[in-house]
Design a protein around this motif. Structure first.
Motif, PDB file in Angstrom:
ATOM      1  N   PHE A   3      -2.617   6.126  -1.812  1.00 59.93           N
ATOM      2  CA  PHE A   3      -4.329   5.242  -1.182  1.00 59.93           C
ATOM      3  C   PHE A   3      -4.640   5.768   0.233  1.00 59.93           C
ATOM      4  CE2 PHE A   3      -0.167   3.576  -2.935  1.00 59.93           C
ATOM      5  CZ  PHE A   3      -0.850   2.238  -3.760  1.00 59.93           C
ATOM      6  N   TYR A   9      -9.198   1.240  -0.732  1.00 57.76           N
ATOM      7  CA  TYR A   9      -8.791  -0.330  -1.256  1.00 57.76           C
ATOM      8  C   TYR A   9      -9.071  -0.991  -1.667  1.00 57.76           C
ATOM      9  CZ  TYR A   9      -3.965  -2.687  -1.814  1.00 57.76           C
ATOM     10  OH  TYR A   9      -3.904  -3.450  -2.728  1.00 57.76           O
ATOM     11  N   SER A  17      -6.529  -7.899  -5.393  1.00 56.01           N
ATOM     12  CA  SER A  17      -4.932  -8.330  -4.700  1.00 56.01           C
ATOM     13  C   SER A  17      -5.691 -10.026  -3.768  1.00 56.01           C
ATOM     14  CB  SER A  17      -4.603  -7.484  -4.089  1.00 56.01           C
ATOM     15  OG  SER A  17      -5.741  -6.773  -3.078  1.00 56.01           O
ATOM     16  N   GLY A  40       5.085  -4.100   2.215  1.00 56.65           N
ATOM     17  CA  GLY A  40       4.691  -3.477   1.157  1.00 56.65           C
ATOM     18  C   GLY A  40       2.730  -4.041   1.380  1.00 56.65           C
ATOM     19  N   GLY A  42       0.470  -3.624   2.641  1.00 55.84           N
ATOM     20  CA  GLY A  42      -1.142  -2.701   2.746  1.00 55.84           C
ATOM     21  C   GLY A  42      -1.749  -3.435   3.765  1.00 55.84           C
ATOM     22  N   ALA A  45      -3.587  -8.686   1.977  1.00 61.09           N
ATOM     23  CA  ALA A  45      -4.251  -9.786   1.124  1.00 61.09           C
ATOM     24  C   ALA A  45      -3.588 -10.361   1.784  1.00 61.09           C
ATOM     25  CB  ALA A  45      -4.538  -9.126  -0.440  1.00 61.09           C
ATOM     26  N   ASP A  63       4.628  -2.029   6.205  1.00 60.02           N
ATOM     27  CA  ASP A  63       3.883  -1.151   4.856  1.00 60.02           C
ATOM     28  C   ASP A  63       4.123   0.002   5.881  1.00 60.02           C
ATOM     29  OD1 ASP A  63       1.627  -1.655   2.635  1.00 60.02           O
ATOM     30  OD2 ASP A  63       1.160   0.427   3.690  1.00 60.02           O
ATOM     31  N   PHE A  68      -3.334   0.963   6.844  1.00 60.69           N
ATOM     32  CA  PHE A  68      -2.872  -0.188   6.676  1.00 60.69           C
ATOM     33  C   PHE A  68      -2.711  -0.682   7.682  1.00 60.69           C
ATOM     34  CE2 PHE A  68      -3.117   0.434   1.331  1.00 60.69           C
ATOM     35  CZ  PHE A  68      -3.968   1.235   1.132  1.00 60.69           C
ATOM     36  N   GLY A  84       6.544   0.613   8.319  1.00 58.25           N
ATOM     37  CA  GLY A  84       8.020   1.061   7.799  1.00 58.25           C
ATOM     38  C   GLY A  84       8.234   0.666   5.807  1.00 58.25           C
ATOM     39  N   ALA A  86      10.110  -1.223   2.277  1.00 56.91           N
ATOM     40  CA  ALA A  86      11.317  -1.993   1.715  1.00 56.91           C
ATOM     41  C   ALA A  86      12.353  -1.165   1.721  1.00 56.91           C
ATOM     42  CB  ALA A  86      10.273  -2.169   0.725  1.00 56.91           C
ATOM     43  N   GLU A 102       3.669  -8.574  -3.129  1.00 58.40           N
ATOM     44  CA  GLU A 102       2.247  -8.457  -3.567  1.00 58.40           C
ATOM     45  C   GLU A 102       1.983  -7.021  -4.375  1.00 58.40           C
ATOM     46  OE1 GLU A 102      -1.024 -11.114  -4.586  1.00 58.40           O
ATOM     47  OE2 GLU A 102      -1.918  -9.173  -3.596  1.00 58.40           O
ATOM     48  N   THR A 109      10.255   3.279  -3.820  1.00 61.41           N
ATOM     49  CA  THR A 109      11.119   4.757  -4.131  1.00 61.41           C
ATOM     50  C   THR A 109      12.296   4.600  -4.905  1.00 61.41           C
ATOM     51  OG1 THR A 109       9.942   6.080  -1.849  1.00 61.41           O
ATOM     52  CG2 THR A 109      11.885   7.466  -3.598  1.00 61.41           C
TER      53      THR A 109
HETATM   54  C1  LIG Z   1      -0.877  -1.973  -4.390  1.00 60.09           C
HETATM   55  S1  LIG Z   1      -0.925  -1.648  -2.584  1.00 60.09           S
HETATM   56  C2  LIG Z   1      -0.678  -3.388  -2.693  1.00 60.09           C
HETATM   57  C3  LIG Z   1      -0.825  -3.730  -1.241  1.00 60.09           C
HETATM   58  C4  LIG Z   1      -1.021  -5.395  -1.046  1.00 60.09           C
HETATM   59  N1  LIG Z   1       0.163  -5.803  -0.903  1.00 60.09           N
HETATM   60  C5  LIG Z   1      -1.836  -5.992  -1.411  1.00 60.09           C
HETATM   61  O1  LIG Z   1      -1.612  -6.780  -2.281  1.00 60.09           O
HETATM   62  O2  LIG Z   1      -3.179  -5.828  -1.876  1.00 60.09           O
HETATM   63  C6  LIG Z   1       0.910  -1.298  -2.358  1.00 60.09           C
HETATM   64  C7  LIG Z   1       1.411  -1.047  -1.520  1.00 60.09           C
HETATM   65  O3  LIG Z   1       2.247  -0.645  -1.263  1.00 60.09           O
HETATM   66  C8  LIG Z   1       2.925   0.752   0.064  1.00 60.09           C
HETATM   67  N2  LIG Z   1       3.937   0.844  -0.174  1.00 60.09           N
HETATM   68  C9  LIG Z   1       4.275   2.328  -1.277  1.00 60.09           C
HETATM   69  N3  LIG Z   1       5.534   2.921  -1.220  1.00 60.09           N
HETATM   70  C10 LIG Z   1       6.214   1.748  -0.436  1.00 60.09           C
HETATM   71  C11 LIG Z   1       7.791   1.202   0.349  1.00 60.09           C
HETATM   72  N4  LIG Z   1       8.394   2.460  -0.312  1.00 60.09           N
HETATM   73  N5  LIG Z   1       7.819   0.623   1.423  1.00 60.09           N
HETATM   74  C12 LIG Z   1       6.736  -0.500   1.435  1.00 60.09           C
HETATM   75  N6  LIG Z   1       5.604  -0.549   0.781  1.00 60.09           N
HETATM   76  C13 LIG Z   1       5.227   0.759   0.382  1.00 60.09           C
HETATM   77  C14 LIG Z   1       1.689   0.705  -0.341  1.00 60.09           C
HETATM   78  O4  LIG Z   1       1.377   1.723   1.114  1.00 60.09           O
HETATM   79  C15 LIG Z   1       0.690  -0.667  -0.393  1.00 60.09           C
HETATM   80  O5  LIG Z   1       0.126  -0.857   0.435  1.00 60.09           O
END
Ligand SMILES: C[S@@+](CC[C@H](N)C(=O)[O-])C[C@H]1O[C@@H](n2cnc3c(N)ncnc32)[C@H](O)[C@@H]1O
Length: 250
Positions: A3, A9, A17, A40, A42, A45, A63, A68, A84, A86, A102, A109
């Protein structure tokens, strides 16, 4: 998964999104006073939609990306925004009325652990919900690009990431202890002025499109481009995408 920047993004994925967040919020249909966690998030959105519909001070975003979260704090100063993951949510049990996610479950992971954490921080009777693009049936925003890259490189068609196939989000929520789990599909679309605009955005190295052309020589990259162009045309055009979604009660 990469990202690289907030602007990239927003241009690549934010255009999908943002409308998906409206459809997701409609589908989840929370009480306007609900304390909501966006996992998560980002650059925000879904957080923005929740802050507009609910009391912004009752909305929290988390996130792992510091960039972000910094962008989200600027955009939505009344929302609590935390760096942080999830899998280790830094909140006590029963902190929220709803935990939503979303387009993030497929990047976790440990997706089962992440969903269990969403359940843990949500009060009994509250809502846990998630949505992820349908990569299984090539209905993600990037699917035209990914399919062409796959065909040219000979890579496997299977995307085994969590939540990307029919029924998997429902299974994750059920296994995490939710009851009355229901699934569905949500649509979002975005407009492009030209094929070149669309193609250039796929070279920004964002999310699931990142690295897909690595190792291909110039002729192979040109072949990926040719296949995408044959499928989409010169433009202007709209790309339609579909996400799986599931919600359950804690
Ligand atoms: C495709 S983006 C979606 C962002 C936002 N929710 C949106 O809809 O635009 C995926 C997001 O997942 C986050 N992400 C990656 N690994 C994560 C984790 N272990 N826990 C929480 N979020 C995570 C990324 O940093 C990124 O912001």
């Amino acid at each position: 998964m990469s990202f690289p920047g907030v602007t990239a993004y927003d241009e690549f994925m934010g255009r999908f999104s943002a409308p998906l967040a409206v459809a997701f919020a409609d589908w989840v249909a929370l009480d306007p006073w609900a304390r909501v966690l966006d996992v998560g998030s980002g650059p925000g959105a879904l957080t923005a939609v929740m802050a507009a519909r609910n009391t912004p001070r009752r909305v929290t975003a988390i996130d792992p990306s510091e960039d972000f979260i910094a962008a989200l704090r600027e955009r939505l100063p009344d929302v609590a925004a935390v760096v942080g993951t999830a899998e280790a949510l830094p909140f006590p049990v029963n902190s929220f009325d709803a935990a939503l996610s979303e387009l993030a479950v497929h990047f976790l992971t440990d997706a089962p652990a992440g969903i269990r954490e969403m359940v843990r921080v949500t009060r009994p009777g509250g809502t846990v919900a998630a949505c992820v693009w349908d990569f299984e049936n090539d209905r993600a925003p990037q699917s035209v690009f990914l399919r062409a890259a796959r065909e040219v490189s000979g890579a496997s068609a299977r995307d085994g990431r969590p939540g990307t196939r029919r029924g998997h989000l429902k299974l994750l929520l059920t296994e995490a202890g939710c009851r009355d789990v229901v699934g569905g599909e949500l649509s979002a679309s975005a407009a492009y002025e030209s094929f070149d605009e669309w193609w250039d955005l796929h070279l920004l190295g964002v999310g699931s499109a990142a690295g897909r052309l690595d190792g291909l020589d110039a002729a192979a990259v040109e072949e990926v481009r040719r296949r995408c162009h044959a499928s989409l045309g010169d433009g202007p055009f709209r790309v339609e995408a579909v996400a799986w979604t599931a919600r359950g009660t804690v």
